[in-house]
Scaffold this active site. Sequence first.
Site, PDB file in Angstrom:
ATOM      1  N   ASP A   1       0.855  -1.180   0.000  1.00  0.00           N
ATOM      2  CA  ASP A   1       0.000   0.000   0.000  1.00  0.00           C
ATOM      3  C   ASP A   1       0.893   1.233   0.000  1.00  0.00           C
ATOM      4  OD1 ASP A   1       0.888  -0.273   2.632  1.00  0.00           O
ATOM      5  OD2 ASP A   1      -0.989   0.415   3.511  1.00  0.00           O
TER       6      ASP A   1
ATOM      7  N   TYR B   1       3.025   4.665   0.838  1.00  0.00           N
ATOM      8  CA  TYR B   1       3.687   5.207   2.022  1.00  0.00           C
ATOM      9  C   TYR B   1       2.699   6.108   2.757  1.00  0.00           C
ATOM     10  CZ  TYR B   1       8.111   3.788  -0.186  1.00  0.00           C
ATOM     11  OH  TYR B   1       9.128   3.081  -0.768  1.00  0.00           O
TER      12      TYR B   1
ATOM     13  N   HIS C   1      10.455  -9.670   1.139  1.00  0.00           N
ATOM     14  CA  HIS C   1      10.311  -8.220   0.937  1.00  0.00           C
ATOM     15  C   HIS C   1      11.656  -7.529   1.168  1.00  0.00           C
ATOM     16  CE1 HIS C   1       8.741  -4.124   1.528  1.00  0.00           C
ATOM     17  NE2 HIS C   1       7.660  -4.554   0.886  1.00  0.00           N
TER      18      HIS C   1
ATOM     19  N   PHE D   1       6.538   1.841  -4.108  1.00  0.00           N
ATOM     20  CA  PHE D   1       7.929   1.972  -3.674  1.00  0.00           C
ATOM     21  C   PHE D   1       8.536   3.345  -3.973  1.00  0.00           C
ATOM     22  CE2 PHE D   1       7.531  -2.672  -3.969  1.00  0.00           C
ATOM     23  CZ  PHE D   1       8.032  -3.053  -2.726  1.00  0.00           C
TER      24      PHE D   1
END
Length: 224
Positions: A64, A66, A186, A77
């Site tokens: 989702d 920031y 991740h 990202f």
Amino acid sequence: MVILHNDWDHLLKDEFQKDYYLKLRKFLAREYKTKCIFPDMYMIFEALKLTSYQDVKVVLLGQDPYHGENQAHGLAFSVQKGTGIPPSLINIFQELQTDLGCFIPNNGYLEPWAKQGVLLLNTSLTVVAHKANSHKNIGWETLTDAIIQLLNQKNAPIVFFLWGNNAKSKAQYLTNPQHLVLKSVHPSPLSAHRGFFGSKPFSQANTWLGEHGQSEIDWQIPNL
């Protein structure tokens, strides 16, 4: 009415008329009026606007947006210009340096990737300020699942980066052998040392694209 100004408009036209999405729109209208929501409402679909369906070569799937000030702008990202680089993105840049020799840039603005065919798609496209994953299960996942399934149907080869369990859960929709699915943990500082570092996803993606008649991605993000 969502207008993306490319082939996504036709492909998602019916999706935007479904009950779940109409309910999602009403929910978001209230949220934006009463809370601080990221990204700006006019940037929610920036990933689809910048990377048309026809142009998608790589899909980088995030969780989702920031949730800090001046960070999110609709690309997974990526952060806005003038904002510090988040830890996960620093780790992505470090792997890029190891993998392809790219220098680590002074910014985390990933629009140059999007313009080359890298779809920077989050599973959920909005978030309440300072509350990670706060818009989970309100309907976004249904839409992004539909997007992934449309991409799976594409004949031209696509490389899918599935980093972390949230992204890996979408592998069930990727059944087309034409595509390459690269999974790892991740890039978060909590997990990057358990398999993200050293996975060389960027060189693998470019090799795959080249072998299938596609131009490679220039992964180097320029300094600002």
